[in-house]
Design a protein around this motif. Sequence first.
Motif, PDB file in Angstrom:
ATOM      1  N   GLU A   1      38.822  40.610  33.417  1.00  4.33           N
ATOM      2  CA  GLU A   1      39.241  39.857  34.692  1.00  4.33           C
ATOM      3  C   GLU A   1      39.216  40.763  35.827  1.00  4.33           C
ATOM      4  OE1 GLU A   1      42.707  36.590  35.947  1.00  4.33           O
ATOM      5  OE2 GLU A   1      42.960  38.189  34.365  1.00  4.33           O
ATOM      6  N   LYS A   2      39.724  41.901  35.967  1.00  7.84           N
ATOM      7  CA  LYS A   2      40.089  42.596  37.134  1.00  7.84           C
ATOM      8  C   LYS A   2      38.600  43.036  37.441  1.00  7.84           C
ATOM      9  CE  LYS A   2      43.353  45.182  35.485  1.00  7.84           C
ATOM     10  NZ  LYS A   2      44.286  46.351  35.374  1.00  7.84           N
ATOM     11  N   LEU A   3      37.834  43.745  36.550  1.00  5.17           N
ATOM     12  CA  LEU A   3      36.340  44.127  36.910  1.00  5.17           C
ATOM     13  C   LEU A   3      35.619  43.009  37.682  1.00  5.17           C
ATOM     14  CD1 LEU A   3      35.606  45.888  33.653  1.00  5.17           C
ATOM     15  CD2 LEU A   3      36.012  46.886  35.967  1.00  5.17           C
ATOM     16  N   ASP A   4      35.721  41.804  36.946  1.00  6.64           N
ATOM     17  CA  ASP A   4      35.197  40.532  37.727  1.00  6.64           C
ATOM     18  C   ASP A   4      35.554  40.409  39.009  1.00  6.64           C
ATOM     19  OD1 ASP A   4      33.536  40.335  35.258  1.00  6.64           O
ATOM     20  OD2 ASP A   4      34.992  38.870  34.469  1.00  6.64           O
ATOM     21  N   GLY A   5      36.907  40.576  39.205  1.00  5.75           N
ATOM     22  CA  GLY A   5      37.488  40.233  40.465  1.00  5.75           C
ATOM     23  C   GLY A   5      36.899  41.369  41.509  1.00  5.75           C
ATOM     24  N   TYR A   6      36.607  42.551  41.084  1.00  2.30           N
ATOM     25  CA  TYR A   6      36.293  43.679  41.964  1.00  2.30           C
ATOM     26  C   TYR A   6      34.838  43.203  42.365  1.00  2.30           C
ATOM     27  CZ  TYR A   6      40.349  46.550  40.472  1.00  2.30           C
ATOM     28  OH  TYR A   6      41.623  47.097  40.289  1.00  2.30           O
TER      29      TYR A   6
END
Length: 507
Positions: free
Chosen positions: A438-443
């Motif tokens: 989820e954090k990677l997709d947000g980045y």
Amino acid sequence: MANEYLYGAYGHIGETVAQSAVQAGTTPVYIGTAPVNLVRGFGEAGIINAPIKITSLVDAQKKIGYSSDWGTFTLCEAVYAHFNNTLGNIGPIYVINVLDPSAGKHRKETATTKTLTFTGGRAEFASDKIILDTLTIAKNDSGNYVEDTDYAVDYNFTKGTVIITSLKDDAQLAGSLTASFSEVDDSEIADSDIIGGVTSSGEYSGLSAIALLYPEQFAVCNLIAAPGWSHSPAVYNAMLTACKKINGHWDAFVVADLPLVSGSSAVGQAEVDTITKAIAWKKANAFTGERSKVYWPQAVDNLGNVFHLSTLAVVELMRADFSHNSVPMETCGNKAIPVIKQYFGANAKNRGFDQQSGKELTQNGISTAVAWGGEWVLWGDHTAAYTYGADVDPRAIFDVSMRMLMHITNDFQREWSPEIDEPMTRALKDRIINREQEKLDGYVSMGALLGSPVILFLESENSTTDVMNGDFRWDIAVTPTPPLKSASVYVAYTDAGFSVYYEGGDE
């Protein structure tokens, strides 16, 4: 397209063709000297060789003192740049002061005496070297007056003056009286004080005191600077060592300076006052760490304040991070700074260079400051490891790439450290994967990363023996978004437009 090193916006004529103070989450730590001699009870305040949080200019005055003598008190430059910035203030910052005004430390052996003239029960004199705790005022007959009984001592940081005020209306201090006090002596402070260490009894000093930041304040250092000191090879190398795995976990990025003068007075000094000399000095002294940026020369504002560019870079890195929710996806290059010209030293003849000449620095991994777009800006988005045309690890080409990698690893540890020693269930494994994805997709969505980064739990990297011992590993490969280092447009002349004269003659 580019057969030469490019940095900036360019236009070309091509061959003829016949037809674009806020509270930041970034945590910088500055190491240097502060006028703690102006702080009452400095010995019990825990402000020597310890990380101190500073949130404003007034906060700095109360906790570590303030002086306009940035050469003696190097941390004051950082305080001014962050909290008296005409472009906007940003913090908080953490500072580690190594100056110790205690007896036998950084204190002059001989006391200073001064004749004070009291008018209306009040006297005032200028000094930023006075150790306020040592001030005494002698009576004309014998003995000394008693502080907090006969008089009060205050300090005016705006004027840099000591103020003594009588407390007894019926027995005011009057006429000429002799004051005695000790002064700080910064001449004994050396690179070794900035580098510091840890004793067997658990005393921390200098750069080593960064390790106290997390256990004492639960803050994770991610930028390290030492303006006025980082130009020393010994200090720079110590900063590169200190920035790795702080407390065994955290990674930080170093922002340093090249000197304006090289060598010591004992063996002779040489000016580093031209681009050619700066490049040669960087190479000769191996200021090439991939976890760092280095700056040259310095810069001066309209009040005559001389700034190390490393200080201004930390300010702008914090400002850029804040604009992206504390994600370090943007370099500080091409960010406005409150200066009016470059500075090469008091006696230097160099009158400065423009963006085109500054390209010689940036292609050699030296960031700088130039006049561009109607203002003065920081210039350079490479790490110190970069040299144009040389073999360099791709991750070390841009500062944002290194800082993004550090951000991801630091954030992973902060996120999951509370789960250590919890049962490692299949559900927890999947929760870690889902949250990190989820954090990677947000980045990617915010433009900090490119492509489709994925977090993997690989069987090949998690052997039965590792799992049996409670050791688990996740793998992530990411592509940090590079900055727009250069933008070129090619404009060609064509004779095709002449056709309007012959086609549709009424046009």
